[in-house]
Design a protein around this motif. Sequence first.
Motif, mmCIF file in Angstrom:
data_model
loop_
_atom_site.group_PDB
_atom_site.id
_atom_site.type_symbol
_atom_site.label_atom_id
_atom_site.label_comp_id
_atom_site.label_asym_id
_atom_site.label_seq_id
_atom_site.Cartn_x
_atom_site.Cartn_y
_atom_site.Cartn_z
ATOM 1 N N LEU A 60 -2.297 4.381 0.647
ATOM 2 C CA LEU A 60 -3.095 4.617 -0.550
ATOM 3 C C LEU A 60 -4.575 4.642 -0.188
ATOM 4 O O LEU A 60 -4.990 3.997 0.778
ATOM 5 N N GLU A 61 -5.349 5.371 -0.967
ATOM 6 C CA GLU A 61 -6.798 5.326 -0.773
ATOM 7 C C GLU A 61 -7.386 4.096 -1.453
ATOM 8 O O GLU A 61 -8.311 3.478 -0.946
ATOM 9 N N GLU A 62 -6.846 3.765 -2.623
ATOM 10 C CA GLU A 62 -7.292 2.601 -3.394
ATOM 11 C C GLU A 62 -6.050 1.834 -3.851
ATOM 12 O O GLU A 62 -4.986 2.431 -4.056
ATOM 13 N N ASP A 65 -4.150 3.295 -6.826
ATOM 14 C CA ASP A 65 -3.553 4.630 -6.754
ATOM 15 C C ASP A 65 -2.044 4.577 -7.010
ATOM 16 O O ASP A 65 -1.372 3.613 -6.644
ATOM 17 N N GLY A 68 0.443 8.583 -2.736
ATOM 18 C CA GLY A 68 -0.208 8.760 -1.451
ATOM 19 C C GLY A 68 0.833 9.217 -0.445
ATOM 20 O O GLY A 68 2.026 9.310 -0.768
#
Length: 126
Positions: A60-62, A65, A68
């Motif tokens: 995940l980027e954050e 999220d 992903g």
Amino acid sequence: QGKNLWQGHPMLAVYPGNGAAYGRHLDSTGGRRGNGRVLTLVLYLNPFWQPAHGGCLRLLEELADESGPEIEPLHGRLVGFLCEDQNPHEVLPCWSERVAMTIWYYDADRLTERCEGEISGVFEGG
């Protein structure tokens, strides 16, 4: 900036199937109480894995999220990523036994500071 790395002890994780999962998380967060991890390596040991077995690693980027890239836990696959305050991830539900060996690399200077010269015993868990 370069770091003096220290290899931690391998951790073997066996998920029994039946929907077992590991929720989204970061392997390391900074600050004075951080565990000093900077690099995560995961080796998958699933010689008979099939897509229906699930248990993919989702990057995940954050933390918030919902989607992903999903990495299949194929036998012999080695996945590595920087983990100091970055690269949140989760293990999606698995429906068959899933085995992975994880090794973390630590910032040796940070560990020395954290442990005041006593490195042993801080590699397991968080």
